[in-house]
Design a protein around this motif. Sequence first.
Motif, mmCIF file in Angstrom:
data_model
loop_
_atom_site.group_PDB
_atom_site.id
_atom_site.type_symbol
_atom_site.label_atom_id
_atom_site.label_comp_id
_atom_site.label_asym_id
_atom_site.label_seq_id
_atom_site.Cartn_x
_atom_site.Cartn_y
_atom_site.Cartn_z
ATOM 1 N N GLN A 99 0.379 -1.293 0.259
ATOM 2 C CA GLN A 99 -0.132 0.015 -0.088
ATOM 3 C C GLN A 99 0.937 1.411 -0.145
ATOM 4 O O GLN A 99 0.536 2.090 -0.077
ATOM 5 C CB GLN A 99 -1.031 -0.222 1.391
ATOM 6 N N GLY A 100 2.182 1.227 -0.018
ATOM 7 C CA GLY A 100 2.459 2.435 -0.163
ATOM 8 C C GLY A 100 3.659 2.671 0.685
ATOM 9 O O GLY A 100 2.782 2.918 2.641
ATOM 10 N N SER A 101 4.294 3.755 1.534
ATOM 11 C CA SER A 101 4.723 4.917 2.777
ATOM 12 C C SER A 101 3.648 5.113 3.846
ATOM 13 O O SER A 101 3.456 5.371 5.063
ATOM 14 C CB SER A 101 6.013 5.894 2.434
ATOM 15 N N ASP A 102 2.522 6.199 2.626
ATOM 16 C CA ASP A 102 1.706 6.769 3.891
ATOM 17 C C ASP A 102 1.064 5.353 4.925
ATOM 18 O O ASP A 102 0.821 5.973 5.692
ATOM 19 C CB ASP A 102 0.552 7.398 2.358
ATOM 20 N N PHE A 103 0.032 4.523 3.671
ATOM 21 C CA PHE A 103 -0.400 4.282 4.582
ATOM 22 C C PHE A 103 0.134 2.842 5.636
ATOM 23 O O PHE A 103 -0.084 2.810 6.425
ATOM 24 C CB PHE A 103 -1.196 2.769 3.291
ATOM 25 N N ALA A 104 1.333 2.803 5.779
ATOM 26 C CA ALA A 104 2.562 2.239 6.160
ATOM 27 C C ALA A 104 2.747 2.840 7.633
ATOM 28 O O ALA A 104 2.719 2.175 8.683
ATOM 29 C CB ALA A 104 3.890 1.577 5.395
ATOM 30 N N PHE A 105 2.999 3.778 7.146
ATOM 31 C CA PHE A 105 3.111 5.056 8.872
ATOM 32 C C PHE A 105 2.036 4.462 9.584
ATOM 33 O O PHE A 105 2.495 4.991 10.717
ATOM 34 C CB PHE A 105 4.229 6.158 8.214
ATOM 35 N N TRP A 106 0.961 5.579 8.937
ATOM 36 C CA TRP A 106 0.537 5.861 9.568
ATOM 37 C C TRP A 106 -0.848 4.681 9.749
ATOM 38 O O TRP A 106 -1.181 4.561 11.300
ATOM 39 C CB TRP A 106 -1.048 6.635 8.652
ATOM 40 N N ILE A 107 -1.118 3.115 9.910
ATOM 41 C CA ILE A 107 -2.109 2.286 10.017
ATOM 42 C C ILE A 107 -1.425 1.182 9.702
ATOM 43 O O ILE A 107 -2.154 0.575 9.720
ATOM 44 C CB ILE A 107 -3.064 2.758 9.225
ATOM 45 N N GLY A 108 -0.739 1.220 8.790
ATOM 46 C CA GLY A 108 0.473 -0.454 9.138
ATOM 47 C C GLY A 108 1.066 -0.967 9.641
ATOM 48 O O GLY A 108 1.155 0.068 10.586
ATOM 49 N N GLY A 165 3.345 4.626 31.684
ATOM 50 C CA GLY A 165 2.612 4.839 30.364
ATOM 51 C C GLY A 165 3.140 6.466 30.126
ATOM 52 O O GLY A 165 3.068 7.080 28.487
ATOM 53 N N GLY A 166 3.584 7.007 30.571
ATOM 54 C CA GLY A 166 4.624 8.664 29.817
ATOM 55 C C GLY A 166 5.351 8.208 29.189
ATOM 56 O O GLY A 166 5.363 9.021 27.692
ATOM 57 N N PHE A 167 5.869 7.425 29.200
ATOM 58 C CA PHE A 167 7.565 7.623 28.380
ATOM 59 C C PHE A 167 6.703 6.575 26.809
ATOM 60 O O PHE A 167 7.656 7.045 26.219
ATOM 61 C CB PHE A 167 8.669 6.293 29.526
ATOM 62 N N TYR A 168 5.966 5.696 26.911
ATOM 63 C CA TYR A 168 5.387 5.381 25.279
ATOM 64 C C TYR A 168 5.316 6.698 24.353
ATOM 65 O O TYR A 168 5.131 6.291 23.012
ATOM 66 C CB TYR A 168 4.015 4.249 25.746
ATOM 67 N N ALA A 169 5.496 7.481 24.943
ATOM 68 C CA ALA A 169 5.311 9.019 24.363
ATOM 69 C C ALA A 169 6.172 9.239 23.270
ATOM 70 O O ALA A 169 6.415 9.493 21.402
ATOM 71 C CB ALA A 169 4.759 9.919 24.828
ATOM 72 N N THR A 170 7.316 8.253 23.860
ATOM 73 C CA THR A 170 9.401 8.658 23.226
ATOM 74 C C THR A 170 8.320 8.257 21.433
ATOM 75 O O THR A 170 9.188 8.563 20.517
ATOM 76 C CB THR A 170 10.058 7.839 23.731
ATOM 77 N N SER A 171 7.542 6.666 21.023
ATOM 78 C CA SER A 171 7.016 6.355 20.069
ATOM 79 C C SER A 171 6.181 6.706 19.182
ATOM 80 O O SER A 171 5.852 7.240 18.017
ATOM 81 C CB SER A 171 5.982 5.274 20.875
ATOM 82 N N LEU A 172 6.186 8.418 19.450
ATOM 83 C CA LEU A 172 5.201 9.183 18.579
ATOM 84 C C LEU A 172 6.680 10.423 18.749
ATOM 85 O O LEU A 172 6.035 12.173 18.244
ATOM 86 C CB LEU A 172 4.391 9.905 19.428
ATOM 87 N N ALA A 173 7.283 10.064 18.693
ATOM 88 C CA ALA A 173 9.017 11.485 18.646
ATOM 89 C C ALA A 173 9.159 11.543 17.081
ATOM 90 O O ALA A 173 9.857 12.407 16.857
ATOM 91 C CB ALA A 173 10.015 11.329 19.649
ATOM 92 N N TRP A 174 9.036 10.407 16.361
ATOM 93 C CA TRP A 174 9.965 10.550 15.553
ATOM 94 C C TRP A 174 8.690 10.797 13.536
ATOM 95 O O TRP A 174 7.319 10.272 14.392
ATOM 96 C CB TRP A 174 10.989 9.634 15.232
ATOM 97 N N GLY A 175 9.125 11.495 12.611
ATOM 98 C CA GLY A 175 7.959 11.951 11.800
ATOM 99 C C GLY A 175 8.682 10.965 10.383
ATOM 100 O O GLY A 175 9.486 9.325 10.511
ATOM 101 N N LYS A 176 7.900 10.951 9.268
ATOM 102 C CA LYS A 176 8.066 9.975 8.136
ATOM 103 C C LYS A 176 9.229 10.711 8.029
ATOM 104 O O LYS A 176 10.221 9.583 7.203
ATOM 105 C CB LYS A 176 7.266 10.122 6.984
ATOM 106 N N THR A 177 9.741 11.242 7.533
ATOM 107 C CA THR A 177 10.693 12.955 6.937
ATOM 108 C C THR A 177 12.099 12.697 8.745
ATOM 109 O O THR A 177 13.124 13.184 8.075
ATOM 110 C CB THR A 177 11.012 13.756 6.789
#
Length: 760
Positions: A391-400, A457-469
């Motif tokens: 499905q490509g990189s957009d699908f993979a990053f967001w819900i794949g 609970g709080g440190f799982y926020a580090t999974s949100l620290a990077w983006g696609k680029t």
Amino acid sequence: MHATRKLWTWLAVICVLSFAALGWVGREIYLEAPPIPQQVRTASGDVLYSKDHVQLGQQAWLSAGGQQLGTVWGHGSYLAPDWSADWLHREALALQALLSQRDHNAAYAALGAGQKAGIDVLVKTEMRANSYDAATGTVLLSPLRAEAVRQTARHFDDLFGNASELDALREQYAMTPNALPKAEDRKALTSFFFWTAWAAATDRPGESGLSYTSNWPHEPLVDNTPTAGAGMWSIASVILMVAGIAGMIFFHAMHKEEGDPPPPINDPLFNMKPTASMKATFKYFYVVVGLIAAQVGMGIITAHYAVEGTSFFGFPLAEILPFTVSRTIHTQFAVLWIATAWLATGLYIAPAISGKEPKYQALGVNVLFYALLFIVVGSTLFGWLGILQKQGSDFAFWIGNQGLEYTSMGRVWQILLFIGLLFWVTLLGRGLWPALKTPSESRGVIAMVFLAAVCIGGFYATSLAWGKTTHYSMVEYWRWWLVHLWVEGFFEVFATAVIALLFTRLGLLRASSANAAIVIETIVFLFGGILGTLHHLYFTGTPTSVIAIGSMFSALEVVPLAIIGVEAFRNYERSKAAPWVQAYKWPIMCFIAVGFWNVVGAGLLGFTVNTPIALYYMQGMNMTAAHGHAALFGVYGMLGIGLLLFCLRGLTDRLAWSDSALRPMFWSLNIGLAMMVFLSLVPAGLYQAWASITKGVWYARSAEVVHSPIMETLVWLRVPGDIVFSVGVGFLILFMWRLVFQKRAERRLLALAPVPAPAK
């Protein structure tokens, strides 16, 4: 709490200073990471790649499986090559051949020794020269090297496409054809692989003989050899570790621990009535066992792909379950089932400790269960479908499938899981609050349980620290915050505090001893563990200070393991403290196994690969897998199973409980794990280390080595251990099955039993 106030102060100071240092290192990584050039071109203006190409290539690789299909800079799976090492070797060979034709009009193999030496010098000079111009953001290549890059790119373009001449190689790599069906994605992929190899061989600005990745991977063709710093800091870390262990033993000998209290005559928890929320945790543990079974099944399939590539005993399984999917599920479910066991334990013990059931607590526990189940099923299904349907990189990053090891679920699922963990912390806090605000000897341990839960609970926020680029070096920095600090750090503090609390509640451990001991253990562990995170980042485009700090503090991580064996023996003695303690024999035996695997898996095998000089040759090899299996299942897995059994002991009728399945379960799991690690993974890792030292990382990870008779034999030697281990899982399933159906059978018998006539 008053008696341990100084210890709590020390803990706070150490955490603040350690995280400040870790944050400073992150800033340095951000500033000194290998630059992504705006353009890679020749002097004549021929543009090969742009910055957009490199960033799109990173996304394309991750969407095609990423770290589940080979590695980059040593991080990922062990079957396909390390793509940065493979590109570097192929490009060096291509340049070597082109230079030989230009200067001698002959193939390199036909040259004399002196001529070969001259070509070798030219290759090294060309590959190590840093032609990056910071002012224009341009990397300038000679026409000959540009041609070598194009030749190398064609190989990877064909490999990730469907070129029939590479079918056999794909089979050996466990790759499916058309991993990236779009031509623009494959071109971008080659730019990302080129950039990772360029950073691995090109000298840093103002340096000579020191690349952006500290000369990793080992590649003699370009003079990539270990730096002096890697050797010196390795020696210093070993000295520090030995000194630390000696100091720990001396401290332990000088400060005799207070003996355990006389055990109660009867089980203090025998008459405890589970509350509605405690009963609601029952279904969590069945999901745990289901995830274990699925994880083991996927592990067997994933290991078998190392022999047949895309088939399972002749059946073309990869058409519906590719290697990238089976390995993703295998690694992701390992974290999920362990985390679920620990989360459920926290929800179970909260009302038991406080003696009060908050209003609507059971509803919250049920809502959280179905929310977590939705996240597990949804992330797995969408990741699977995304890879199958490309499905490509957009699908993979967001819900794949993001393609990152242990953190593969799409960003939407990560956000939902973060919310779920915060909800769990809220439920746990509500349950523990009455006990936290009431002065008692156990309040210090209860506070540690809650603080560890807040960090989980709080440190799982580090999974949100990077983006696609996000720059790949920074992705790895934040990913290891999650994998090391979240899984190996705060979960371990939480579990250690829970065990101490359980022993205290059983009357087998003094509350005053537990209060001080748990804070001291946390101080010792986090002192090395927080900055020890950096040992994962030696060669990921980081400054050399990472090697110094990471090696020294990761050595300190081994220090507390020196007395783990003593604690395991103490737990064994506690299991014999009174006849009624036998009711908790197998949970306690699981805690003893945790001590054993902490020493062997985390300590022995962990330190084997932790020093910079050792990891230089063994990163991305099966020695890392040996450490991972022994530590992840042996320590965290056995701990999860022990907690599961303890909670189920209080949730089921004592008369319905049977230990007959638990004895073979316990011994099969531990013996099977030992066989798997020491009959297969360790020998395979040592063989690959020899190949890496003698010829280079590219060779150790090549199909020639991975599918050599020795390596395939070692893969088959996993089978006995896998079988024994699977038998243990089978007995665990049998145990859970009996708990349900024996209880139902008893209810039916009671319902059918004749009602006695009233006495006359």
